[in-house]
Design an enzyme around this catalytic site. Structure first.
Site, PDB file in Angstrom:
ATOM      1  N   PHE A   1     -20.917 -25.435   1.932  1.00 13.65           N
ATOM      2  CA  PHE A   1     -20.740 -24.158   0.925  1.00 13.65           C
ATOM      3  C   PHE A   1     -19.955 -23.217   1.655  1.00 13.65           C
ATOM      4  CE2 PHE A   1     -21.373 -19.858  -0.158  1.00 13.65           C
ATOM      5  CZ  PHE A   1     -21.567 -19.771  -1.483  1.00 13.65           C
TER       6      PHE A   1
ATOM      7  N   ASP B   1     -16.032 -23.682  10.024  1.00 11.74           N
ATOM      8  CA  ASP B   1     -16.489 -22.440   9.025  1.00 11.74           C
ATOM      9  C   ASP B   1     -17.782 -21.915   9.726  1.00 11.74           C
ATOM     10  OD1 ASP B   1     -17.769 -20.612   7.209  1.00 11.74           O
ATOM     11  OD2 ASP B   1     -17.209 -22.039   5.455  1.00 11.74           O
TER      12      ASP B   1
ATOM     13  N   LYS C   1     -18.753 -12.328   7.066  1.00 11.89           N
ATOM     14  CA  LYS C   1     -20.152 -11.649   6.981  1.00 11.89           C
ATOM     15  C   LYS C   1     -20.568 -10.669   8.222  1.00 11.89           C
ATOM     16  CE  LYS C   1     -22.286 -15.181   4.314  1.00 11.89           C
ATOM     17  NZ  LYS C   1     -21.966 -14.579   2.860  1.00 11.89           N
TER      18      LYS C   1
END
Length: 401
Positions: free
Chosen positions: A141, A226, A255
């Site tokens: 994801f 990531d 984030k």
């Protein structure tokens, strides 16, 4: 109708149904707790998918944002501003690298990493034009933009959004042999999550990340990590890659970098990699804006002390010890994760992940399901042990352990 029902009905009537939220309407939040419009309190064990590592309304971050709001919030990259240099320098130093390319959302940062790897492949490695390939892992994801879903194996993310962007090779996560077979002379990068978050907090087999690092060095390929969800303290280290002593060629961050206040993301690499860009070739009006930099600078200052990484490691050891008991009792079939991050596969006889999340909601605990049977636990790193114990007690009650 209650205030909650009225607001949910209005949201359902006037917003696109691209999410399926739990039936709670949050009004205020502080630390690890949120309060809804009816005044009910809930323990947040999701932390905005790690965007809220430092808790809701963290005073240091709020004050940094407030001070910057009164000075300047946006210049665009048409001009320099007085927080930009410090942000880039301090983030580069935290990563042990030389340059930063700031963006806003995680998906933007992944897109930026893809563009960077391709341009590096053509300009530095010498891959023939339009032949660059990037190897990714199944069940990944990395976002939901058109290019990113082109290398997703999630049917819901891909369906009805084609045609898809070419140039990607998908191999099983954790399979070094498959990775080795997929890397060719035209491969410019391997893009991986060191722990797959949306897949259910999947930790790769021991030795996998070092093997990928060795392979990418051997084949002159960029290793892109990531760490949007796994980085910045979540797993008990600054970066999840550190658990196996791996340093990638490029970090993709987001984030928690914005402290749950503003969206902040970045690609971080050495000058040989990010130095391929020239003016006009990539950009963002809001990327690296003064407000984002001010908040992110305070995040970096908090991370430099190491206290949040240590807290995640210590409370994470307690969390995983407690969850192991649920597996032994049969209520949970699998537990995965590191630090204050766990994925639990619920025994089918006890309901789906969504059903368990709804039952926890009734008991004042907020979690999120994924892939049918799995729930994720990722509390803010500021959570107290007492509150974490209480949340786990509610989980045991819901599962009947």
């Amino acid at each position: 109708m209650s205030a909650t029902e009225t607001l949910i009905a209005a949201a359902e009537a006037h917003s696109a149904h691209n999410y399926h939220p739990l039936p709670v309407v949050v009004a205020t939040a502080e630390g690890a707790w949120m309060t809804d419009v009816e005044g009910r309190r809930y323990l947040d064990l999701l932390a905005g998918y790690s965007a809220l590592n430092f808790g809701h309304g963290n005073r240091r971050l709020v004050e940094a944002a407030r001070a910057q709001l009164e000075r300047v919030t946006l210049t665009s990259r048409a001009f320099y501003h007085d927080r930009f240099a410090a942000f880039c320098q301090e983030l580069a130093e935290l990563c042990g690298m030389e340059m930063v390319l700031p963006m806003n959302t995680g998906a933007e940062a992944v897109e930026t990493a893809v563009k960077t790897a391709r341009k590096w492949g053509y300009r530095v490695k010498g891959v023939p034009w339009e032949m660059a390939k990037i190897v990714v892992a199944a069940d990944n994801f990395h976002g939901r933009t058109t290019t990113v879903i082109s290398f997703s194996t999630d049917r819901e993310a891909r369906a009805d959004f084609g045609p898809y962007t070419p140039g990607f090779e998908i191999v099983p996560y954790g399979d070094v042999a498959a990775m080795r077979s997929a890397v060719t002379e035209n491969t410019v990068a391997v893009l991986l999550e060191p722990i797959q978050g949306e897949a259910g907090v999947v930790v790769p087999p021991e030795g996998y990340l070092p093997a990928v690092r060795e392979l990418t060095r051997e084949r002159e390929v960029l290793f892109v990590a990531d760490e949007i969800q796994s980085g910045l303290g979540r797993t008990g280290r600054t970066f999840a890659c550190e658990h196996e002593g791996v340093v990638p060629d490029m970090y993709v961050l987001g984030k928690a970098l914005g402290g749950g206040i503003v969206p902040v993301s970045a690609v971080v690499a050495d000058a040989e990699v990010l130095g391929v860009f020239r003016p006009g070739e990539h950009g963002s009006t809001f990327g690296g804006n003064p407000l984002a930099c001010a908040v992110a600078l305070e995040v970096l200052a908090m991370l430099r002390t190491g206290e949040f990484q240590e807290r995640s490691a210590e409370l994470g050891a307690f969390l995983h010890g407690e969850l192991a008991g649920l597996k032994e009792s049969g209520q949970v079939t699998q537990v995965r994760g590191r630090g204050l991050w766990a994925g639990l596969d619920i025994a089918p006889s006890l309901g789906t992940g969504r059903e368990v999340a709804e039952r926890l909601l009734e008991r004042g605990v907020l979690v999120k399901d994924t892939h049918g049977s799995t729930i994720r636990v990722a509390p803010p790193l500021v959570i107290s042990r007492k509150d974490l114990e209480w949340g786990l007690e509610q989980l045991r009650t819901v599962l009947g352990a």
